[in-house]
Scaffold this active site. Structure first.
Site, mmCIF file in Angstrom:
data_model
loop_
_atom_site.group_PDB
_atom_site.id
_atom_site.type_symbol
_atom_site.label_atom_id
_atom_site.label_comp_id
_atom_site.label_asym_id
_atom_site.label_seq_id
_atom_site.Cartn_x
_atom_site.Cartn_y
_atom_site.Cartn_z
ATOM 1 N N SER A 66 0.842 -1.198 0.000
ATOM 2 C CA SER A 66 0.000 0.000 0.000
ATOM 3 C C SER A 66 0.880 1.253 0.000
ATOM 4 O O SER A 66 1.711 1.404 -0.890
ATOM 5 C CB SER A 66 -0.958 -0.056 1.193
ATOM 6 O OG SER A 66 -2.038 0.826 1.020
ATOM 7 N N HIS A 79 -7.320 -6.031 -0.237
ATOM 8 C CA HIS A 79 -6.157 -5.153 -0.123
ATOM 9 C C HIS A 79 -5.169 -5.652 0.934
ATOM 10 O O HIS A 79 -3.973 -5.425 0.819
ATOM 11 C CB HIS A 79 -6.639 -3.740 0.224
ATOM 12 C CG HIS A 79 -5.554 -2.720 0.243
ATOM 13 N ND1 HIS A 79 -4.744 -2.465 -0.857
ATOM 14 C CD2 HIS A 79 -5.115 -1.872 1.232
ATOM 15 C CE1 HIS A 79 -3.871 -1.512 -0.558
ATOM 16 N NE2 HIS A 79 -4.075 -1.143 0.701
#
Length: 254
Positions: free
Chosen positions: A84, A235
């Site tokens: 991320s 994610h």
């Protein structure tokens, strides 16, 4: 700048960088699994954990802070793994210093301009009065008014800790003020430079962070790119499917 870090294992150096609002512990399971073959530098990203905050807080300055850390550790060349925001920092490092980055692994993020998607989290975090907060459960109840994902609230609460004496109350293990002020800088696209080295994107099959329309911006910057998709993962793919994630990293690094 000070970068807090843990070192695990021996071998070729690999710097591991977590995402927004996290700490080095977020990727510790992955680091431990890879430490049998690599010397892992598991860092708190700038403005997170026990690392200091560059001013202004930008991707470029965060990348330079990690490069300064690598200098301090005597690392002339190293590989990078970032998830991320950590992936954005890792990409920026590789773009700035081609020759120093042996291999690059980017977990579920692209080098593109993103729309704001953390405003509700920032509102929730700011709604907690750390001086009058009584306990973690109270913080959870407050965050839950803004965030409907228990996984996200649980993740954030990992960074809530008692303030050190002589201060009283609680504190976040990230620089909330700096992250809020610098947020628009952190969601910008990466530098328009190129990195010719081996690059791997690991994408969660259920995630919407790396999309087909991002392909051109990826391959323009990272020409030597391969992609692995972990199906049925979002994610947080490294936490949801750690065995698959570790195998993909190990195969690529080898």
């Amino acid at each position: 700048m000070t970068i807090a870090y843990q070192v695990l294992g021996q071998g070729k150096p690999l710097i591991v960088i977590h995402g927004l609002f996290g700490t080095s512990d977020n990727l510790k399971q992955i680091a431990k699994s890879l430490s049998d073959q690599y010397k892992i530098y598991l860092i708190d990203a700038p403005a997170h954990g026990d690392s200091s905050t560059p001013d202004p807080l930008t991707l470029n300055n965060m990348a330079k802070a990690v490069l300064e850390f690598a200098d301090q550790q005597g690392l002339t060349q190293f590989s990078l793994l970032g998830h991320s925001l950590g992936g954005k920092i890792a990409m920026e490092i590789a773009l700035l210093e081609n020759a120093r980055v042996d291999k690059l692994i980017v977990a579920d993020i692209a080098p593109v301009q993103y729309k704001s998607r953390h405003n509700h989290i920032l509102k929730g975090l700011n709604s907690i009065n750390l001086e009058t907060l009584e306990n973690r459960q109270q913080a959870n109840e407050t965050l839950s008014q803004f965030i409907d994902d228990v996984g996200v609230t649980g993740f954030l609460l990992k960074s809530l800790t008692r303030a050190e004496k002589p201060q009283s109350g609680w504190k976040w293990r990230f620089d909330l003020n700096a992250l809020e002020l610098g947020y628009e800088n952190l969601i910008k696209g990466n530098s328009l430079l190129t990195y010719p080295g081996p690059t791997l994107y690991i994408i969660g099959g259920n995630s919407n962070y790396v999309l087909p329309e991002h392909k051109n911006e990826i391959v323009t910057r990272f020409q030597n790119t391969s992609v692995k998709v972990i199906q049925n993962a979002g994610h947080w793919l490294h936490a949801e499917k750690p065995t698959a994630f570790i195998k993909i990293c190990r195969d690529f690094l080898a």
